[in-house]
Enzyme design. Structure first.
Site, PDB file in Angstrom:
ATOM      1  N   HIS A 186       0.879  -1.187   0.000  1.00 11.69           N
ATOM      2  CA  HIS A 186       0.000   0.000   0.000  1.00 11.69           C
ATOM      3  C   HIS A 186       0.912   1.231   0.000  1.00 11.69           C
ATOM      4  CE1 HIS A 186      -3.526   2.346   0.568  1.00 11.69           C
ATOM      5  NE2 HIS A 186      -3.818   2.095   1.835  1.00 11.69           N
ATOM      6  N   HIS A 207      -2.359  -2.236  -9.563  1.00 12.45           N
ATOM      7  CA  HIS A 207      -3.354  -1.651  -8.670  1.00 12.45           C
ATOM      8  C   HIS A 207      -4.592  -2.512  -8.673  1.00 12.45           C
ATOM      9  CE1 HIS A 207      -5.887   1.358  -6.763  1.00 12.45           C
ATOM     10  NE2 HIS A 207      -4.751   1.882  -6.345  1.00 12.45           N
ATOM     11  N   ASP A 244       2.749   5.592  -6.471  1.00 17.02           N
ATOM     12  CA  ASP A 244       4.002   5.489  -5.726  1.00 17.02           C
ATOM     13  C   ASP A 244       5.231   5.366  -6.614  1.00 17.02           C
ATOM     14  OD1 ASP A 244       3.081   5.714  -3.120  1.00 17.02           O
ATOM     15  OD2 ASP A 244       2.329   3.665  -3.157  1.00 17.02           O
TER      16      ASP A 244
HETATM   17  N1  ACO Z   1       4.942  -6.761 -10.296  1.00 13.29           N
HETATM   18  C1  ACO Z   1       4.819  -7.946 -10.929  1.00 13.29           C
HETATM   19  N2  ACO Z   1       3.658  -8.611 -11.059  1.00 13.29           N
HETATM   20  C2  ACO Z   1       2.562  -8.067 -10.531  1.00 13.29           C
HETATM   21  C3  ACO Z   1       2.602  -6.824  -9.853  1.00 13.29           C
HETATM   22  C4  ACO Z   1       3.849  -6.162  -9.753  1.00 13.29           C
HETATM   23  N3  ACO Z   1       3.933  -4.978  -9.130  1.00 13.29           N
HETATM   24  N4  ACO Z   1       1.374  -6.515  -9.418  1.00 13.29           N
HETATM   25  C5  ACO Z   1       0.573  -7.525  -9.780  1.00 13.29           C
HETATM   26  N5  ACO Z   1       1.291  -8.474 -10.474  1.00 13.29           N
HETATM   27  C6  ACO Z   1       0.760  -9.683 -11.096  1.00 13.29           C
HETATM   28  C7  ACO Z   1       0.366 -10.711 -10.051  1.00 13.29           C
HETATM   29  O1  ACO Z   1       1.441 -11.591  -9.766  1.00 13.29           O
HETATM   30  C8  ACO Z   1      -0.791 -11.417 -10.728  1.00 13.29           C
HETATM   31  O2  ACO Z   1      -0.250 -12.315 -11.703  1.00 13.29           O
HETATM   32  P1  ACO Z   1      -1.080 -13.680 -12.073  1.00 13.29           P
HETATM   33  O3  ACO Z   1      -2.366 -13.225 -12.689  1.00 13.29           O
HETATM   34  O4  ACO Z   1      -0.166 -14.403 -12.998  1.00 13.29           O
HETATM   35  O5  ACO Z   1      -1.263 -14.397 -10.764  1.00 13.29           O
HETATM   36  C9  ACO Z   1      -1.496 -10.286 -11.493  1.00 13.29           C
HETATM   37  O6  ACO Z   1      -0.468  -9.315 -11.742  1.00 13.29           O
HETATM   38  C10 ACO Z   1      -2.652  -9.659 -10.744  1.00 13.29           C
HETATM   39  O7  ACO Z   1      -2.144  -9.149  -9.515  1.00 13.29           O
HETATM   40  P2  ACO Z   1      -2.822  -9.319  -8.087  1.00 13.29           P
HETATM   41  O8  ACO Z   1      -1.732  -9.541  -7.087  1.00 13.29           O
HETATM   42  O9  ACO Z   1      -3.935 -10.312  -8.158  1.00 13.29           O
HETATM   43  O10 ACO Z   1      -3.435  -7.869  -7.920  1.00 13.29           O
HETATM   44  P3  ACO Z   1      -3.999  -7.243  -6.573  1.00 13.29           P
HETATM   45  O11 ACO Z   1      -5.122  -6.387  -6.969  1.00 13.29           O
HETATM   46  O12 ACO Z   1      -4.264  -8.303  -5.550  1.00 13.29           O
HETATM   47  O13 ACO Z   1      -2.768  -6.383  -6.014  1.00 13.29           O
HETATM   48  C11 ACO Z   1      -1.242  -4.639  -5.694  1.00 13.29           C
HETATM   49  C12 ACO Z   1      -2.621  -5.037  -6.240  1.00 13.29           C
HETATM   50  C13 ACO Z   1      -1.098  -5.073  -4.232  1.00 13.29           C
HETATM   51  C14 ACO Z   1      -1.111  -3.123  -5.765  1.00 13.29           C
HETATM   52  C15 ACO Z   1      -0.142  -5.321  -6.558  1.00 13.29           C
HETATM   53  O14 ACO Z   1      -0.255  -4.901  -7.911  1.00 13.29           O
HETATM   54  C16 ACO Z   1       1.262  -5.041  -6.043  1.00 13.29           C
HETATM   55  O15 ACO Z   1       1.723  -5.750  -5.146  1.00 13.29           O
HETATM   56  N6  ACO Z   1       1.969  -3.989  -6.587  1.00 13.29           N
HETATM   57  C17 ACO Z   1       3.286  -3.627  -6.096  1.00 13.29           C
HETATM   58  C18 ACO Z   1       3.164  -2.823  -4.801  1.00 13.29           C
HETATM   59  C19 ACO Z   1       2.639  -1.430  -5.037  1.00 13.29           C
HETATM   60  O16 ACO Z   1       3.106  -0.705  -5.902  1.00 13.29           O
HETATM   61  N7  ACO Z   1       1.656  -1.034  -4.214  1.00 13.29           N
HETATM   62  C20 ACO Z   1       1.080   0.325  -4.255  1.00 13.29           C
HETATM   63  C21 ACO Z   1      -0.322   0.290  -4.748  1.00 13.29           C
HETATM   64  S1  ACO Z   1      -0.958   1.920  -4.884  1.00 13.29           S
HETATM   65  C22 ACO Z   1      -1.294   2.360  -3.276  1.00 13.29           C
HETATM   66  O17 ACO Z   1      -1.627   1.570  -2.442  1.00 13.29           O
HETATM   67  C23 ACO Z   1      -1.131   3.701  -2.917  1.00 13.29           C
END
Ligand code: ACO
Length: 425
Positions: free
Chosen positions: A265, A304, A360
């Protein structure tokens, strides 16, 4: 009944009619679906609340597919361009842009709370100077409630207004004083002649002209506006969940701050900078991206839950970064960030999963260029987000549909079994 969803249960061949309101059904209406009369009734299983609306809200609108973000109907781009942090806070909390008089009263009410109880400063001095700023901030926000015991009278609107003003005024002072303590520097008193963001930077940097260049002050205000609310995200949901048991708002904001701290987050801004520093140079990017695609690491600052398009805040921040770099000189990590983004926007792994930069991805680069240390990045996010949490909290208190938040579970454990003495295990 105007619109209904008809459900046929294949276990019993019974048909149920569930009312549709605003295009959705009430999860509780599923409870009528039973095999035997004594059954509890059907629930929906939704880990991480991917498809569950927990409230009705008129604060913030996001269209994740189109990359749209609006506060109370106003596009984020217009607010970032033309408004100020305190005006946006008032808009979020009260629902309308304030008139001239309303705005000056609001600014003066917030400024009236521009001082911390002395004992809080003693608590700040008791933290190890090298401890993480978010651990300190979470504790300090909760500690504030002990100095404002009337804040727990949450049915008293005047008391709530005071708490709102206090949190908006004092979270930046907690942040700046902790920063000064961590650097072995003495605290700088708030200066009521300064605007919100200018006052914060002054308390951090004691009038240092370079760090308080008007373009940097203006960039800080824009950053706070861009972070001010984002509907039912992890920390806003925590604010509402905790708020629903009716503690004082200082305790609820402390809980929301803890939720924001995590790297998935608000903590992502710090994690992005860590990642860019570890990558070190553009030549190392292909090897890093291979690891991302093998899911050994995440590309922090990407992806996201709601946006499946470019995060409009990230688009705006990228432009704001240029203004900051004009003053501070470019950040050497910017080339790595731009190259990561360009690869991610064209490679299958990211395109297929709709992974775009989020708020971010660029904010950490801006903060670093402004001379702010890494573990303060999420603290800045907290200052920006506090008005949004308070707007969500105020809306929660007024919402007659809301009760104490209490999710159900699908129990997967043992049926009843008898206790076995230690000798018999
Ligand atoms: N890098 C690589 N792969 C990713 C990333 C990433 N940053 N984010 C998602 N994926 C992949 C997942 O592995 C998943 O792959 P799959 O379909 O093969 O299993 C797919 O994309 C979907 O991702 P989920 O994890 O299901 O998405 P979710 O909605 O649960 O998570 C989150 C969202 C937590 C923001 C995620 O994208 C992440 O961890 N990003 C990196 C951390 C980040 O930047 N957080 C800030 C968010 S903005 C905020 O809170 C202010």
């Amino acid at each position: 009944m105007s619109e209904v969803l008809t459900i046929t249960d294949s276990r019993t061949n019974k048909e149920y009619k569930v009312e549709i309101h605003d295009g959705n059904i009430r999860a509780k209406d599923l409870r009528q679906i039973k095999v035997k009369e004594e059954d509890f009734g059907m629930m929906s299983y939704d880990p991480s609340f991917e498809n569950t609306a927990s409230c009705k809200s008129s604060v913030t609108y996001i269209d994740g597919d189109a990359g749209i973000l609006r506060y109370r109907g106003y596009p984020i781009e217009q607010l970032a361009e033309s408004s100020s942090q305190l005006e946006v806070s008032k808009l979020l909390i009260d629902g309308e842009l304030p008139s001239k008089d309303e705005l000056s009263k609001w600014i003066s009410d917030v400024k009236d709370e521009n001082n911390l109880p002395d004992e809080i400063n003693n608590i700040i001095k008791a933290f190890p100077p090298n401890s993480h700023a978010m651990g300190a901030l979470t504790s300090l926000e909760a500690a504030l409630s002990t100095f404002y015991p009337n804040s727990k009278n949450i049915t008293d609107e005047n008391e709530n207004y005071k708490s709102i003003c206090r949190l908006i005024a004092q979270v930046p002072i907690l942040a700046a004083n902790f920063y000064r303590h961590s650097q072995g520097l003495s605290f700088i008193n708030p200066d009521d002649s300064l605007d919100y963001s200018e006052n914060f930077l002054n308390m951090m940097f004691n009038g240092d002209n370079k760090k308080m260049h008007p373009d940097l002050v203006s960039a800080m205000d824009t950053l706070l506006i861009l972070h001010a609310d984002h509907e039912q995200n992890c920390s806003a949901s925590v604010m509402r969940n905790v708020g629903s048991s009716e503690p004082d708002p200082f305790s609820a904001v402390s809980a929301a701050t803890a939720a924001l701290y995590g790297p998935l987050h608000g903590g992502a801004n710090e994690a992005v900078l860590q990642m860019l520093t570890e990558i070190g140079s553009v030549e190392n990017i292909p090897a890093f991206m291979d690891k991302v695609k093998k899911k050994e690491v995440k590309l922090m600052g990407f992806g996201h839950r709601v946006y499946k398009a470019y995060d409009p805040r990230a688009k705006y921040l990228k432009e704001a970064a240029d203004k900051v770099f004009n003053v501070t000189g470019t950040n050497p990590l910017l080339d790595i960030a731009l190259e990561l983004e360009s690869i991610a926007l064209s490679e299958d792994y990211f395109v297929a999963r709709n992974l775009y930069p989020n708020v971010d991805f660029y904010s950490g680069l801006i903060y670093e260029s402004m001379g702010i240390p890494k573990d303060m990045f999420t603290v800045l996010f907290t200052i920006g987000r506090t008005p949004g949490w308070l707007a969500q909290w105020k809306e929660l208190l007024a919402d007659k549909d809301q009760k104490i938040a209490r999710p159900r579970q699908v129990y997967t454990g043992y049926n009843s079994r008898d206790y076995v003495n230690i000798e018999g295990r």
